[in-house]
Design an enzyme around this catalytic site. Structure first.
Site, mmCIF file in Angstrom:
data_model
loop_
_atom_site.group_PDB
_atom_site.id
_atom_site.type_symbol
_atom_site.label_atom_id
_atom_site.label_comp_id
_atom_site.label_asym_id
_atom_site.label_seq_id
_atom_site.Cartn_x
_atom_site.Cartn_y
_atom_site.Cartn_z
ATOM 1 N N GLU A 131 -11.298 -4.026 -2.899
ATOM 2 C CA GLU A 131 -10.417 -2.655 -3.509
ATOM 3 C C GLU A 131 -9.941 -2.754 -5.349
ATOM 4 O OE1 GLU A 131 -7.148 -3.616 -0.978
ATOM 5 O OE2 GLU A 131 -8.265 -4.873 0.346
ATOM 6 N N HIS A 191 0.799 -1.265 0.155
ATOM 7 C CA HIS A 191 -0.237 -0.189 -0.065
ATOM 8 C C HIS A 191 1.089 1.473 0.144
ATOM 9 C CE1 HIS A 191 -3.939 -2.557 -0.200
ATOM 10 N NE2 HIS A 191 -3.892 -2.712 1.519
ATOM 11 N N HIS A 194 -9.807 1.330 0.519
ATOM 12 C CA HIS A 194 -9.529 0.286 1.314
ATOM 13 C C HIS A 194 -10.712 -0.087 2.855
ATOM 14 C CE1 HIS A 194 -7.806 -3.329 2.800
ATOM 15 N NE2 HIS A 194 -6.505 -3.165 2.460
#
Ligand code: GLA
Length: 346
Positions: A314, A107, A177
């Site tokens: 996602e 991420h 997310h």
């Protein structure tokens, strides 16, 4: 339609974190906070007309900051994983933050989700969040000017528009997310939620959750959600991919042409009667079933967040794309516009 701005909380240094709440004429609301341009809440009625929040999350900034869940956050500059935190652009190799087991970059090293974004109300149904990711931040090339606009329509669609422009050729992969629990915070786990994924293939991974490069057909496997089934139906199947990840934590390849808005997923919770539909123009979607939640974090309303208390959809470029030339690519040229749209409809 209306948008209100209130103070949500403060950062440890006292800086304000604002909450923008968009409400449509059906009483559906979306709350977004400036830390991480985070979808803080998404409230809609159940079958008896009772409004409830379908986003698993935290009541405070401290809750968000202490958490490893990334819940509701906008993620970037590269959502999901990069093998060894490495990739090349124009033959030049870049090493970015290895924030997962000292190996992978997960991420984007946590950059976008922990930033305080600028925000302005641009209409009575829309809030625009902007952030400049400086060249070299977490190791990623390019000054990247990012705009994320949340729009709530009268059709109960929460649109998330992503835009970015770079001044150096670079990789871009952004997502939201959010963890959904259509029954609300008190509902417990999401194993009884019905899920349909418009995906005939998924990308199996190695033990570090890096795609092996194979696109595997879901046919005849626990990964087949094409007809719709309860999330929990096959989650404990004897499948090395599921055992390794303690549940689903995989990228699925969305059917149809990337670049065009199309159906990604549909979910339904029988008990509350709430539904969710996801649409996107991106090539992939990570189904993550909150496998690593273990009750140590306390979420909204004092609920201990246990395994499978939420599911994420996602939308994204496939994980580790820059290291897989066969995957749909996400390298963007200097001055080129990155644009993408994902919709959560309730
Ligand atoms: C993504 C990853 C998971 C996990 C969560 C955050 O879904 O694929 O492995 O890291 O984010 O906890």
């Amino acid at each position: 339609m209306s948008v209100t701005k209130t103070l949500f909380d403060t950062m440890p240094d006292g800086a304000p974190v604002h909450l923008f709440t968009i409400e449509n004429d059906n009483g559906v609301t979306a709350g977004i906070i400036t830390r991480g341009a985070t979808l803080q809440s998404f409230c809609c009625p159940d079958k008896d007309g009772k409004n409830g929040d379908i986003i698993m999350g935290f009541d405070t900034v401290a809750g968000h900051m202490a958490s490893g869940t990334y819940t509701g956050n906008i993620i970037g500059q590269y959502a999901n994983r990069l093998c060894g935190g490495k990739f090349s652009v124009n033959g030049k190799e870049y090493q970015v933050t290895q924030n997962e087991k000292g190996k992978t970059c997960l991420h984007g090293g946590g950059e976008f989700n922990s930033a305080i974004w600028n925000a302005i109300i641009i209409d009575d149904d829309a809030v625009e969040f902007t952030y400049r990711s400086p060249d070299g931040k977490e190791g990623f090339p390019g000054n990247l000017d990012v705009t994320v606009t949340y729009v709530l329509t009268q059709r109960n669609e929460l649109e998330i528009h992503y835009k970015a422009v770079t001044d150096t050729d670079t990789v871009i992969n952004m997502t939201n997310h959010a963890y959904f629990n259509l029954g609300g915070a008190e509902n417990g786990n999401v194993l009884d939620t019905e899920l349909m994924l418009n995906c005939d293939y998924f990308t199996p991974t190695d033990a570090d959750s890096i795609p092996t490069g194979e696109l595997r057909s879901v046919k005849g496997t626990a990964f087949d959600f094409t007809e719709g089934k309860k999330i929990g139906r096959d989650i404990d199947a004897d499948d090395e991919q599921l055992i390794m990840c303690r549940g689903y934590d995989h990228n699925f390849c969305v059917n149809g042409e990337a670049g065009k808005l199309r159906l990604v997923a549909k979910a339904k919770d029988e008990k509350s009667g709430r539904k969710l539909e996801v649409m996107s123009d991106l090539p992939g979607v990570q189904l993550y079933t909150g496998n690593f939640l273990d009750g140590t974090e306390t979420g909204k309303g004092g609920v201990k967040l246990q395994q499978h208390y939420g599911f994420c959809l996602e939308t994204q470029y496939y994980p580790d794309t820059p290291n897989h030339p066969d995957f749909p690519q996400c390298t963007f040229k200097k001055g080129e516009k990155f644009e993408s749209l994902t919709i959560f409809k309730v």
